[in-house]
Scaffold this active site. Structure first.
Site, PDB file in Angstrom:
ATOM      1  N   HIS A   1       0.816  -1.214   0.000  1.00  0.00           N
ATOM      2  CA  HIS A   1       0.000   0.000   0.000  1.00  0.00           C
ATOM      3  C   HIS A   1       0.852   1.267   0.000  1.00  0.00           C
ATOM      4  O   HIS A   1       2.026   1.246   0.303  1.00  0.00           O
ATOM      5  CB  HIS A   1      -1.008  -0.005   1.159  1.00  0.00           C
ATOM      6  CG  HIS A   1      -0.438   0.001   2.536  1.00  0.00           C
ATOM      7  ND1 HIS A   1      -1.222   0.219   3.655  1.00  0.00           N
ATOM      8  CD2 HIS A   1       0.811  -0.195   3.014  1.00  0.00           C
ATOM      9  CE1 HIS A   1      -0.478   0.157   4.734  1.00  0.00           C
ATOM     10  NE2 HIS A   1       0.749  -0.081   4.375  1.00  0.00           N
ATOM     11  N   GLU A   2       0.199   2.356  -0.390  1.00  0.00           N
ATOM     12  CA  GLU A   2       0.848   3.666  -0.582  1.00  0.00           C
ATOM     13  C   GLU A   2       1.967   3.614  -1.623  1.00  0.00           C
ATOM     14  O   GLU A   2       2.965   4.294  -1.513  1.00  0.00           O
ATOM     15  CB  GLU A   2       1.368   4.234   0.739  1.00  0.00           C
ATOM     16  CG  GLU A   2       0.334   4.365   1.830  1.00  0.00           C
ATOM     17  CD  GLU A   2      -0.938   5.051   1.367  1.00  0.00           C
ATOM     18  OE1 GLU A   2      -0.857   5.901   0.486  1.00  0.00           O
ATOM     19  OE2 GLU A   2      -2.012   4.709   1.884  1.00  0.00           O
ATOM     20  N   GLY A   3       1.765   2.793  -2.625  1.00  0.00           N
ATOM     21  CA  GLY A   3       2.748   2.661  -3.698  1.00  0.00           C
ATOM     22  C   GLY A   3       3.587   1.428  -3.503  1.00  0.00           C
ATOM     23  O   GLY A   3       4.374   1.348  -2.568  1.00  0.00           O
TER      24      GLY A   3
END
Length: 563
Positions: free
Chosen positions: A450-452
């Site tokens: 998550h978050e890239g």
């Protein structure tokens, strides 16, 4: 290990990093941190240590075992979360690093980062509600209108409302250029837009612990250009203030935001991940945050903060597992020493076996190196936002942008390795739910996604950050590393520990020039095919730099880093 026995994060390490390595007291000289110093930092750290160890951690196993459930279109979280949220809100965790005039404590982010690490290590899902709310409220603080800030931001910082970031769509995944959620302007007095669309994997997207939830949503205003340049940012509350509201008394009504699915995750199980729909009945009001078509630029504030937060989560998850495996290795007796392994002699603790010590030291090096890197990133953020010297602020921002992909990815990827080692040290017991390492291993894996994802962070690093401005950020990083190498040598650190870092830096600069040259020659695919390996090599170099900083601060004393 009993809940009260795991320290979650080493107090000695945190104090060493804050006061000896990062010189956080020097930040108190900045006007925005006036009145702060060790006499205010230490009490805040003590508060978060208590919350992490005595409040959040004892609830972790129960929240992992009983995830939130969907009933009649609403999400019900674990009953323990209600009391945990009240404790977090009452302590002021959500707004700790924000200014006094919005209800914060004006603490440096550097201090808040280490304080939050205790909360994350204690119960990352419980802290997740607070961390997301901080990021969403900060977006409204920075770019929202006065009315939106007053109506939605202040209750978020107070803990009465929570916040989310709603970016991802089912058909688009990580490709934000393919966002299709729409927004139609209206002539309403409050200037709202009518939103429509769907989002997925929205952490904390619904729950029953706060009065309201404010979603920060990316959508396209009708007629906006394609791609990322046409994306706008909106504040979309679950309950919106009605036209009958006054400045003194506000009334609210449902805002046509609905849960359409609950994701069944293997980790982070206390924090619901949801599919949401907006505007099914054509009555979802969204309030523009910042200028039209500039939403992604504004959203990057929260996204970058979230990437650092994920890095801290990853380091904290590796830390709590390291302390668990260290205690287990000291207590669990098995086998005998290789020298003098007489079967009639008593069994020895696992920690006396060389391979177990190898695994523990590997864990320790990952955890402590990652925490130092995150502290450096937070300090750059403090200087970039609060510094008084323009050149220093620009340099800090340049360095922060460069190391953010590393600060997110190294703790996540190497942290997963560290958590695997924690399970390995527990042996067969580790591969069971009766012991905690398996749950932390499940939690840790999400941090690489998550978050890239790691791939996205790698392309950002190699394709943007290191080549931007003719490599200005990389050159600044090289200057910082060389400065600290000289400082370490002056402090008595042996050349056998500094020269490999210097040599690795030279190789990294040459590699960057080679790969950058391929990209400039038009072979972007040939350059970016190496992006993940490049990030891995760069992160190892940067963490070696962190250990150089720590060695210099310790005066070259290697005993400061023993188990």
């Amino acid at each position: 290990m009993a809940a009260s026995e795991n320290p979650l994060v080493s107090d000695r390490l945190v104090d060493f990093l804050l006061y000896d390595v990062l010189d956080v007291e020097a930040l108190a000289a900045l006007p925005d941190f006036e009145g702060h110093g060790r006499d205010t930092f230490d009490p805040w750290l003590a508060t978060c240590r208590r919350l992490g160890r005595q409040v959040l951690y004892p609830a972790y196993r129960a929240m992992d075992a009983e995830p939130p459930r969907l009933a009649n279109g609403r999400v019900q979280v674990h009953p323990k979360m209600h009391a945990l949220w009240k404790e977090l809100a009452a302590a002021g965790v959500i707004a700790a690093s924000r200014p006094l005039d919005v209800g914060g404590q004006s603490l440096p982010l550097t201090v808040a980062t280490f304080a939050n690490a205790y909360l994350m290590a204690g119960n990352l899902s419980a802290y997740g509600f607070a961390g997301l709310t901080t990021g969403a409220a900060h977006l409204l603080e920075a770019f929202g209108s006065d009315v939106v800030r007053e109506t939605y931001m202040r209750p978020m910082y107070e803990g009465r409302y929570s916040g989310t970031m709603a970016l991802t769509e089912p058909q688009a995944g990580s490709s934000l250029a393919d966002v299709t959620s729409g927004a139609t302007p209206t002539n309403a007095a409050d200037g709202h837009y009518l939103l429509r669309g769907s989002k997925i994997f929205i952490s904390g997207g619904d729950q029953d612990i706060t009065e309201n939830i404010v979603h920060l949503v990316l959508a396209r205003i009708d007629g906006a250009p394609a791609g990322t340049k046409g994306i706008s940012l909106f504040a979309v509350p679950r309950l919106r203030a009605t036209s009958e509201s006054t400045s003194d008394t506000k009334t609210f009504t449902p805002n046509d935001v609905h849960v359409t699915g609950l994701i069944h995750k293997i980790g982070w199980r206390g924090l619901p991940s949801l599919a949401l729909s907006f505007g099914d009945a054509g009555d979802c009001h969204g309030f523009l945050v910042g200028e039209p078509h500039q939403g992604l630029r504004f959203m990057f504030q929260m996204m970058n903060e979230a990437r650092i937060m994920v890095g801290v989560n990853a380091a904290a998850t590796a830390s709590v597992a390291f302390h668990e495996s260290l205690a287990y290795a000291k207590d669990r007796k098995q086998g005998r020493a290789v020298s003098g392994g007489d079967a009639s002699r008593p069994q020895v603790p696992l920690v006396q076996h060389a391979d177990v010590r190898r695994m523990l030291l590997r864990q320790k090096s990952i955890v402590e190196g990652a925490l130092c890197l995150l502290g450096v990133a937070a300090r750059y953020s403090d200087i970039a936002e609060h510094g008084t010297n323009t050149d220093e602020k620009k340099r800090a921002k340049l360095l922060l942008d460069l190391i953010t992909p590393l600060a997110k990815t190294f703790p996540a990827e190497k942290g997963f390795e560290s958590n695997t080692l924690a399970l390995q040290i527990h042996g067969g017991y580790g591969y069971s739910s009766e012991y905690l390492p398996e749950s932390w291993l499940r939690d840790q894996k999400l941090n690489t996604i998550h978050e890239g994802t790691t791939g996205i962070q790698s392309m950002d690093l190699l394709g943007r950050k290191v080549v931007a401005g003719g490599g200005a950020a990389l050159l600044a990083l090289a200057e910082e590393i060389r400065k600290d190498l000289a400082k370490a040598e002056g402090a008595g650190v042996e050349a056998t520990r500094t020269k490999p870092v210097s040599d690795a830096l030279d190789r990294m600069l040459a590699l960057t020039q080679h790969l950058g040259g391929r990209g400039m020659a038009g072979d972007a695919e040939g350059m970016l095919a190496h992006a993940v390996d490049y990030l891995d090599a760069m992160s190892v170099l940067v963490v070696a730099w962190m250990w150089t900083k720590m060695s210099a601060a310790a005066g070259g004393r290697s005993d400061d880093f023993a188990l």
